[in-house]
Write a protein that holds these residues in place. Sequence first.
Motif: not given
Length: 364
Positions: A288, A194-195, A312, A191-192, A284
């Motif tokens: 996505v 991708t963000a 997104d 997530d980090e 996780e």
Amino acid sequence: MEYRILPRGGEKISVIGLGGGYIGEGGEKEMRKALELAVGRGVNYFDLAMSEASPFAVYGETLKDRRKELYYQVHFGAEYRTGKYGWTLSLERIKKSVDWQLKNLKTDYIDFGFVHCIDEEADLRKVLEGGTLDYMKQLKEAGVMRHIGLSSHTPGIVNRMLDTGLIDMVMFSINPAYDYRHGDYAIGTVDERTALYRRCEAEGVGISVMKAFGGGQLLNAGTSPFGQALSEYQCIQYALDKPGVLTVLPGLRGTEDLRRLLGFFEAAEEEKDYSVLGSFAPREAEGVCVYCNHCQPCPSGLDVGLINKYYDLAMAGDALARNHYLNLEKKASSCTGCGHCDRRCPFQVKQTERMKEIRDYFGV
């Protein structure tokens, strides 16, 4: 060659550039041939973090007549006093190294000046407090440097620098192994990371990709953390599909490597399809969308990957993403709920549900 535009500046950058790395291993003659071939095939972006000093003079002599057509990525922190690559945070040594690089490159300006290889908070503090960033700002104000950038493997460090509003380009390590937490440079969660990619695109900051092949480990089943080899083309496409990415910078040793890499543009879509990663992805990462478009063709004609990407990016704060979405010929509201994409998605994304969510968000 294909090109992408840097939002902060408008430079038209080749999607495959040239990594410095070990290009000097083939000798001066082979290096010249590789550089001439690269420019002849439309490559215009060159990373200049070399493993040794000798290539700089060859770059300078070979490319001096084409300099205005090219973009050089120069690193503030790489030095070559011993003839081999070294790393420093000393402002005095950084200044001497940059002057030496420009002299050997036969140029008097820098397209992209990068704070070099900052992965730790302590090192970032030294850059901010030791004068390096102030020096780079002075060069930019004087017109010697056009853009300030950063090379790092650490999402948190990149975000800290993005907060300053000073950087226009990030050199970051992007490949499936690191994104899925395999390897020494697999810093940050799925997530980090991708963000971070989404933030860069939302704020108009470009990404140049290093280590697209995971140091070569991904190309060999024996060394791949997935137990299965990926191809160079799969890795390149994977990186290019990430938000914010403008160019991938693979290293090479000569013309043979370069010709093979540039074959990417003639390769069939099946050769670039990295959807096999769906079977490797950690839990996780399931659910996505990675915009791989393995779900294509949509029976209703939707570009499912692009619709997801604009959604997104809009959620990440990209002010232009809504307009891009609204300009699509087919929008989420055209989804009939047939389930084709749900069945095809290797990452178990429930796209039919997501299309409803996107339709409600954009209102169409």
